[in-house]
Design a protein around this motif. Structure first.
Motif, PDB file in Angstrom:
ATOM      1  N   ASP A 149       0.852  -1.189   0.000  1.00 38.50           N
ATOM      2  CA  ASP A 149       0.000   0.000   0.000  1.00 38.50           C
ATOM      3  C   ASP A 149       0.883   1.231   0.000  1.00 38.50           C
ATOM      4  O   ASP A 149       2.061   1.185   0.364  1.00 38.50           O
ATOM      5  CB  ASP A 149      -0.962  -0.009   1.193  1.00 38.50           C
ATOM      6  CG  ASP A 149      -0.270   0.128   2.533  1.00 38.50           C
ATOM      7  OD1 ASP A 149       0.163   1.244   2.861  1.00 38.50           O
ATOM      8  OD2 ASP A 149      -0.167  -0.888   3.267  1.00 38.50           O
ATOM      9  N   THR A 150       0.323   2.338  -0.431  1.00 39.94           N
ATOM     10  CA  THR A 150       1.083   3.575  -0.572  1.00 39.94           C
ATOM     11  C   THR A 150       1.649   4.049   0.754  1.00 39.94           C
ATOM     12  O   THR A 150       2.815   4.448   0.851  1.00 39.94           O
ATOM     13  CB  THR A 150       0.194   4.670  -1.177  1.00 39.94           C
ATOM     14  OG1 THR A 150      -0.212   4.268  -2.490  1.00 39.94           O
ATOM     15  CG2 THR A 150       0.945   5.993  -1.275  1.00 39.94           C
ATOM     16  N   THR A 183       2.697   2.218  -9.473  1.00 40.80           N
ATOM     17  CA  THR A 183       1.532   1.405  -9.832  1.00 40.80           C
ATOM     18  C   THR A 183       0.293   1.840  -9.075  1.00 40.80           C
ATOM     19  O   THR A 183      -0.826   1.488  -9.450  1.00 40.80           O
ATOM     20  CB  THR A 183       1.786  -0.095  -9.541  1.00 40.80           C
ATOM     21  OG1 THR A 183       1.929  -0.280  -8.120  1.00 40.80           O
ATOM     22  CG2 THR A 183       3.026  -0.590 -10.249  1.00 40.80           C
ATOM     23  N   LEU A 184       0.487   2.637  -8.005  1.00 44.23           N
ATOM     24  CA  LEU A 184      -0.634   3.100  -7.193  1.00 44.23           C
ATOM     25  C   LEU A 184      -0.998   4.553  -7.485  1.00 44.23           C
ATOM     26  O   LEU A 184      -1.862   5.121  -6.821  1.00 44.23           O
ATOM     27  CB  LEU A 184      -0.298   2.935  -5.707  1.00 44.23           C
ATOM     28  CG  LEU A 184      -0.150   1.479  -5.250  1.00 44.23           C
ATOM     29  CD1 LEU A 184       0.512   1.411  -3.879  1.00 44.23           C
ATOM     30  CD2 LEU A 184      -1.504   0.789  -5.213  1.00 44.23           C
ATOM     31  N   PHE A 196      -2.966   9.451  -5.513  1.00 45.48           N
ATOM     32  CA  PHE A 196      -2.537   8.082  -5.235  1.00 45.48           C
ATOM     33  C   PHE A 196      -3.695   7.338  -4.586  1.00 45.48           C
ATOM     34  O   PHE A 196      -4.506   7.928  -3.870  1.00 45.48           O
ATOM     35  CB  PHE A 196      -1.341   8.052  -4.276  1.00 45.48           C
ATOM     36  CG  PHE A 196      -0.022   8.399  -4.902  1.00 45.48           C
ATOM     37  CD1 PHE A 196       0.872   7.408  -5.261  1.00 45.48           C
ATOM     38  CD2 PHE A 196       0.319   9.721  -5.125  1.00 45.48           C
ATOM     39  CE1 PHE A 196       2.098   7.723  -5.829  1.00 45.48           C
ATOM     40  CE2 PHE A 196       1.545  10.055  -5.687  1.00 45.48           C
ATOM     41  CZ  PHE A 196       2.434   9.059  -6.049  1.00 45.48           C
ATOM     42  N   GLN A 199      -4.605   1.240  -1.980  1.00 45.69           N
ATOM     43  CA  GLN A 199      -4.371  -0.056  -2.616  1.00 45.69           C
ATOM     44  C   GLN A 199      -5.388  -0.209  -3.735  1.00 45.69           C
ATOM     45  O   GLN A 199      -6.416   0.478  -3.737  1.00 45.69           O
ATOM     46  CB  GLN A 199      -4.588  -1.214  -1.634  1.00 45.69           C
ATOM     47  CG  GLN A 199      -3.531  -1.438  -0.598  1.00 45.69           C
ATOM     48  CD  GLN A 199      -3.912  -2.562   0.364  1.00 45.69           C
ATOM     49  OE1 GLN A 199      -5.082  -2.781   0.656  1.00 45.69           O
ATOM     50  NE2 GLN A 199      -2.919  -3.262   0.875  1.00 45.69           N
ATOM     51  N   PRO A 200      -5.158  -1.091  -4.695  1.00 49.16           N
ATOM     52  CA  PRO A 200      -6.202  -1.390  -5.680  1.00 49.16           C
ATOM     53  C   PRO A 200      -7.389  -2.036  -4.972  1.00 49.16           C
ATOM     54  O   PRO A 200      -7.228  -2.711  -3.951  1.00 49.16           O
ATOM     55  CB  PRO A 200      -5.520  -2.381  -6.630  1.00 49.16           C
ATOM     56  CG  PRO A 200      -4.057  -2.194  -6.404  1.00 49.16           C
ATOM     57  CD  PRO A 200      -3.915  -1.827  -4.965  1.00 49.16           C
ATOM     58  N   LEU A 206      -8.078   1.660  -9.116  1.00 50.41           N
ATOM     59  CA  LEU A 206      -7.525   2.606  -8.169  1.00 50.41           C
ATOM     60  C   LEU A 206      -8.521   3.713  -7.863  1.00 50.41           C
ATOM     61  O   LEU A 206      -9.136   4.267  -8.770  1.00 50.41           O
ATOM     62  CB  LEU A 206      -6.240   3.229  -8.723  1.00 50.41           C
ATOM     63  CG  LEU A 206      -5.108   2.266  -9.089  1.00 50.41           C
ATOM     64  CD1 LEU A 206      -3.922   3.052  -9.657  1.00 50.41           C
ATOM     65  CD2 LEU A 206      -4.669   1.447  -7.870  1.00 50.41           C
TER      66      LEU A 206
END
Length: 405
Positions: A149-150, A183-184, A196, A199-200, A206
């Motif tokens: 996660d970010t 990717t986030l 951002f 998480q997906p 997103l």
């Protein structure tokens, strides 16, 4: 950065405005005494190491030497493998498979103990553990093996940077933490351009998250919780999101800063949706956003939101304790604001009162305050020159009356 976590963690903790657990744990009963070295009087089950780390780091940031027993308490919380759990009531008992260690507490402890100095063996073991639980996408989840996660990835980047590592070179399967963050990062379409996601979702999509965006900006610029005041700019004002270059950390950071500036512009603060009621101001995440914008150099909106915090955050900080005061101190520090006169509140004094008295003497404090004053004077002069020369710029010092895992 409050503790913003995966569904599993949120269920247990009920992220820290962005740095502290969202739900305050109950105060201890007379039969539930917590260590005298611990900052805060609420149950530390989910955030003991986190809030202790933020408190010690904030004290160090303003030149206050923490109580020795508080630093020792934090050091003794470490497990043999280098990780930290939120709270170990008996640190003499070895950690086992049931000990709920996590990346966030560990990364926060690294940032605090590195700043304090003299704990290389402790921080070295912690960094080694963090590297050992890095995911194949280059990021970190809240718990070992959890989806990246970010927020977790960013707080670990801060720990790596503090410990002298180069995050871009810390890889798993050829992927670095920056690969995970990219990717986030959302693209440049729609109202959420540049944000951002935490998480997906279950479909792999997103969704913008302001808290995660503040963390993402800080992570992609490779900074920890403490950010030095930067050059005064208005970089994010009117800045367009650029999707074609999103795959670079620099552009992702710029896009995220633009999103935060837009989100903060109307009211000066971020909001936290509350089921069944109108959205409420999110003080912790706003403080995190101020730090993130300052780290990126977007000091115009950072200054405006800092002023909002000065006027409105006192009750929130008093209720949430040491981590909240630390967040405000970090925001003040990042914008060159005196934390000892923060909207009329001495954040340093309030933080110190939540735990053991620090070792700092009054003479040391006076020296720190004079140093703060000198810094503000320099920025005032720079601001005046900027306005005189080009007619733009925001004078942070013009308003200078003099901020909980």
């Amino acid at each position: 950065m409050n503790v913003r976590r995966s569904a599993t963690v949120l269920a247990a903790v009920a992220v820290i405005g962005a740095a502290t657990p969202a739900a305050a744990a109950p105060s201890p009963s007379p039969s539930q005494a917590f260590p005298s070295a611990l900052y805060g009087d609420k149950d530390p089950q989910y955030d003991g190491v986190w809030r202790q780390s933020l408190a010690l780091l904030a004290q160090h940031t303003v030149g206050v030497k923490p109580a020795a027993k508080s630093v020792e308490w934090l050091v003794r919380q470490q497990c043999a493998d280098g990780s930290f759990a939120p709270y170990r009531a008996d640190p003499t008992t070895a950690c086992d498979a049931k000990t709920m260690v996590d990346t966030n507490q560990t990364a926060a402890a690294v940032q605090a103990l590195t700043a304090l100095g003299g704990h290389d063996a402790v921080t070295g073991k912690a960094v080694t553990w963090l590297k050992s639980v890095q995911n194949k996408d280059g990021g970190w989840g809240y718990t070992p093996g959890g989806a990246s996660d970010t927020n977790s990835t960013s707080v670990v980047i801060g720990a790596l940077t503090a410990a002298g590592e180069k995050p871009q070179q810390v890889e798993k399967g050829g992927k670095s933490p920056y690969d995970a963050l990219l990717t986030l990062a959302l693209g440049c379409d729609g109202d959420d351009a540049g944000a951002f996601a935490f998480q997906p979702d279950e479909k792999g999509e997103l969704a913008a998250n302001a808290d995660a965006t503040a963390a993402g900006v800080l992570g992609t610029v490779g900074k920890g919780m403490v950010v030095k005041p930067g050059a005064r700019t208005e970089a994010a004002k009117g800045q367009a999101c650029e999707g074609k270059n999103k795959k670079t950390p620099e552009q992702a950071a710029a896009n995220g800063a633009g999103y935060l500036t837009k989100a903060l512009a109307e009211d000066g603060h971020l909001t936290s949706p509350t089921p069944g009621s109108d959205p409420q101001p999110d003080y912790g995440n706003t403080a995190d956003a101020v730090v993130a914008l300052a780290a990126h150099g977007d000091t115009g909106q950072a200054a405006k939101s800092l002023r909002w915090l000065e006027k409105n955050s006192a009750a929130w900080a008093a209720q949430n304790g040491p981590a909240a005061y630390a967040q405000l101190i970090f925001a003040a520090h990042a914008t060159g604001t005196n934390p000892r006169d923060f909207g009329g509140t001495d954040l340093v004094k309030r933080l110190n009162a939540t735990g053991p008295a620090p070792q700092t003497t009054e003479k040391t404090r006076a020296t720190d305050e004079k140093s703060d004053s000198d810094v503000f004077g320099v920025w005032w002069y720079v601001g005046v020159c900027l306005v005189a020369g080009v007619g733009i710029g925001f004078l942070f010092s013009g308003r200078r009356k003099r901020q909980q895992p």
